[in-house]
Design a protein around this motif. Structure first.
Motif, mmCIF file in Angstrom:
data_model
loop_
_atom_site.group_PDB
_atom_site.id
_atom_site.type_symbol
_atom_site.label_atom_id
_atom_site.label_comp_id
_atom_site.label_asym_id
_atom_site.label_seq_id
_atom_site.Cartn_x
_atom_site.Cartn_y
_atom_site.Cartn_z
ATOM 1 N N ARG A 207 -10.080 2.808 -7.631
ATOM 2 C CA ARG A 207 -10.644 2.926 -8.943
ATOM 3 C C ARG A 207 -10.066 4.283 -9.423
ATOM 4 O O ARG A 207 -9.361 4.465 -10.639
ATOM 5 N N ILE A 208 -10.095 5.209 -8.709
ATOM 6 C CA ILE A 208 -9.503 6.713 -8.967
ATOM 7 C C ILE A 208 -8.001 6.675 -9.137
ATOM 8 O O ILE A 208 -7.313 7.278 -9.975
ATOM 9 N N ALA A 209 -7.496 6.061 -8.188
ATOM 10 C CA ALA A 209 -5.941 5.826 -8.380
ATOM 11 C C ALA A 209 -5.531 5.099 -9.434
ATOM 12 O O ALA A 209 -4.484 5.442 -10.299
ATOM 13 N N HIS A 210 -6.139 4.019 -9.954
ATOM 14 C CA HIS A 210 -5.632 3.179 -11.157
ATOM 15 C C HIS A 210 -5.894 3.921 -12.514
ATOM 16 O O HIS A 210 -5.195 3.551 -13.207
ATOM 17 N N GLU A 211 -7.186 4.835 -12.297
ATOM 18 C CA GLU A 211 -7.175 5.723 -13.468
ATOM 19 C C GLU A 211 -5.883 6.380 -13.750
ATOM 20 O O GLU A 211 -5.610 6.828 -14.973
ATOM 21 N N GLN A 212 -5.144 6.889 -12.639
ATOM 22 C CA GLN A 212 -4.277 7.839 -12.754
ATOM 23 C C GLN A 212 -2.713 6.854 -12.864
ATOM 24 O O GLN A 212 -1.657 7.466 -12.830
ATOM 25 N N GLY A 213 -2.777 5.562 -12.870
ATOM 26 C CA GLY A 213 -1.724 4.739 -12.867
ATOM 27 C C GLY A 213 -1.087 4.669 -11.680
ATOM 28 O O GLY A 213 0.243 4.039 -11.622
ATOM 29 N N ALA A 214 -1.817 4.772 -10.582
ATOM 30 C CA ALA A 214 -1.027 4.904 -9.122
ATOM 31 C C ALA A 214 -1.497 3.457 -8.555
ATOM 32 O O ALA A 214 -2.426 2.760 -8.793
ATOM 33 N N VAL A 215 -0.558 2.948 -7.523
ATOM 34 C CA VAL A 215 -0.897 1.820 -6.957
ATOM 35 C C VAL A 215 -1.328 2.333 -5.287
ATOM 36 O O VAL A 215 -1.265 3.153 -5.125
ATOM 37 N N VAL A 216 -2.310 1.369 -4.723
ATOM 38 C CA VAL A 216 -2.888 1.636 -3.362
ATOM 39 C C VAL A 216 -2.380 0.721 -2.453
ATOM 40 O O VAL A 216 -2.444 -0.444 -2.773
ATOM 41 N N VAL A 217 -1.852 1.309 -1.449
ATOM 42 C CA VAL A 217 -1.477 0.608 -0.127
ATOM 43 C C VAL A 217 -2.310 0.847 1.042
ATOM 44 O O VAL A 217 -2.609 1.997 1.362
ATOM 45 N N VAL A 218 -3.012 -0.355 1.407
ATOM 46 C CA VAL A 218 -3.976 -0.072 2.455
ATOM 47 C C VAL A 218 -3.677 -0.677 3.777
ATOM 48 O O VAL A 218 -3.261 -1.822 4.080
ATOM 49 N N ASP A 219 -3.748 0.169 4.799
ATOM 50 C CA ASP A 219 -3.590 -0.412 6.215
ATOM 51 C C ASP A 219 -4.743 -0.822 6.741
ATOM 52 O O ASP A 219 -5.970 0.049 6.953
ATOM 53 N N ALA A 220 -4.916 -2.180 7.005
ATOM 54 C CA ALA A 220 -6.280 -2.676 7.479
ATOM 55 C C ALA A 220 -6.175 -3.000 8.935
ATOM 56 O O ALA A 220 -6.728 -4.062 9.254
ATOM 57 N N ALA A 221 -5.164 -2.408 9.686
ATOM 58 C CA ALA A 221 -5.072 -2.933 11.032
ATOM 59 C C ALA A 221 -6.390 -2.801 11.956
ATOM 60 O O ALA A 221 -6.667 -3.810 12.763
ATOM 61 N N GLN A 222 -6.983 -1.656 11.729
ATOM 62 C CA GLN A 222 -8.353 -1.329 12.320
ATOM 63 C C GLN A 222 -9.677 -2.024 11.770
ATOM 64 O O GLN A 222 -10.549 -2.176 12.464
ATOM 65 N N SER A 223 -9.603 -2.541 10.542
ATOM 66 C CA SER A 223 -10.655 -2.854 9.712
ATOM 67 C C SER A 223 -10.790 -4.401 9.801
ATOM 68 O O SER A 223 -11.856 -4.767 10.163
#
Length: 410
Positions: A187-203
């Motif tokens: 949510r905060i990233a998108h407010e700044q116009g940034a994209v989010v890359v998530v490493d879900a290997a452990q989740s």
């Protein structure tokens, strides 16, 4: 232990535990064991459907293609993605994250743009962004955690700036085991116009993932930590982002047409799947997801939390043993990383191995985090639902003897 855990002997599903050899396997965060149904799914593909997917228009070739694409749809449902075209098969999490770095990062970031990476990232979600920064002139910045691994809203907000264009963060730390607040970060990233890359290997092996609910832009995981074979991984990406990205690899099956001097690339998802694909691994990944969902993530988590709580309780009673992260067993996702006073982690692992207990020792591909914590290296015991209370007691009993065996008294 939850009642469902007592009613079913999960270990009976895993051929490796039927061997006539002593083994207490507590390195599940590195790679999981495979149930028979997963091994059979891969073997079934090669025995009954073995042809090159997307290449042959004969009956067997079409069956192979259907098997591969059905596995993609299975992953789509597992991640609650909007479209199957948003699911890209890769070899592992590392390749998936590199795909995003090379294809999105290099082509979209500019000098002065900021890449925000959490301090607890596995090297697979750090080194690609170091490369992107070096190539593009972007600036690498770090989101730091508290000593017990928490990412507070204050820390998150303070790390983002109007120049942040990409944030890379793990959903579950492979050192702390803590679940990070991905929805808040997004949510905060998108407010700044940034994209989010998530490493879900452990989740992915431990908690349900809803990429649409989290609103992440990219998410990657490996099959081999999720009961599936090595060599199969997944990248989820929002369709509009994937459409705008150039291919990561070029070659067979990722094209519509090739001329002498130019080419038209295939539509999603095949644009990013050059060469012969791991169709057997994809089929087995689908089977692994079916197996996990038949058990249910709530039952899995209850069982793993119960075993983790038992281990943590006993470890706290052992002089000289210090567990990294939260005091709450429920905030570890089965991962207990620890040090032993005056004993090198490699020696700890060797002593446990003499008692047929498999754990991991070293920096856990998270050297910046270890430096931040001022812990050069550590031991990691990682628990899965197929471990038992007897194994946990054997582990903690062996651990309690480590300092004595190294000559440091009781």
């Amino acid at each position: 232990m939850d009642n469902r855990g007592r009613e079913r002997d999960y270990r009976a599903d895993f051929p490796i535990f039927r061997q006539n050899r002593p083994l207490i396997y507590l390195d599940n965060a590195a790679t999981s064991q495979r149930p028979a149904c997963v091994l059979e799914a891969e073997r079934d593909f090669y025995e009954k459907q073995n042809a090159n997917p997307m290449r042959g228009l004969y009956e067997l070739g079409l069956e192979a293609t259907d098997c591969y694409e059905n596995a993609r749809k299975r992953v789509q449902r597992f991640l609650h993605a909007g479209k199957a075209e948003e699911i890209i098969f890769t070899r592992n999490t590392t390749e998936a994250l590199n795909l995003v770095a090379y294809s999105y990062g290099v082509s979209h970031l500019r000098p002065g743009d900021e890449i925000l990476v959490s301090i607890m990232e596995h090297h697979s979600n750090l080194l690609p962004w170091q490369m992107v920064a070096a190539r593009t002139g972007a600036v690498l910045k770090f989101l730091e955690c508290s000593p017990d691994g928490r990412l507070t809203q204050e820390r998150i907000r303070g790390a983002f700036t109007p120049r942040t264009r990409l944030a890379a963060v793990t959903q579950v730390s492979n050192v702390f085991g803590r679940v990070n607040p991905i929805r808040e970060i997004t949510r905060i990233a998108h407010e700044q116009g940034a994209v989010v890359v998530v490493d879900a290997a452990q989740s992915a092996p431990h908690i349900p993932i809803d990429v649409c609910g989290l609103d992440v832009d990219f998410l990657a995981f490996s099959g081999h930590k999720l009961l599936a074979p090595m060599g199969i991984g997944v990248l989820y990406g929002k369709e509009e982002l994937l459409q705008a990205m150039p291919p990561f690899l070029t070659g067979g099956e990722m094209i519509e047409r090739v001329g002498r001097y130019d080419a038209v690339y295939a539509p999603l998802p095949h644009k990013f799947e050059a060469g012969t694909v791991n169709a057997g691994g994809a089929a087995a990944l689908g089977s692994a997801i079916d197996y996990l969902e038949q058990i249910g993530f709530q039952a899995l988590r209850e069982r793993e939390d119960s075993l983790t709580a038992l281990a943590l309780e006993h470890m706290k009673e052992i002089p000289g043993v210090h567990v990294l992260g939260s005091e709450d067993a429920g905030e570890h996702c089965g991962i207990l990383t620890f040090t032993v006073d005056e004993v090198h982690p490699h020696d700890v692992a060797s002593i446990l191995d003499a008692d047929h207990i498999a754990v991991r020792a070293g920096h856990h591909c998270a050297q910046p985090l270890m430096d931040y914590l001022k812990v050069p290296s550590a031991v990691r015991a990682s628990i899965a639902f197929y471990n038992t209370e007897e194994e946990i007691r054997a582990f903690t009993e062996s651990l309690s003897q480590v300092r004595r065996k190294m000559g440091y008294g009781e």
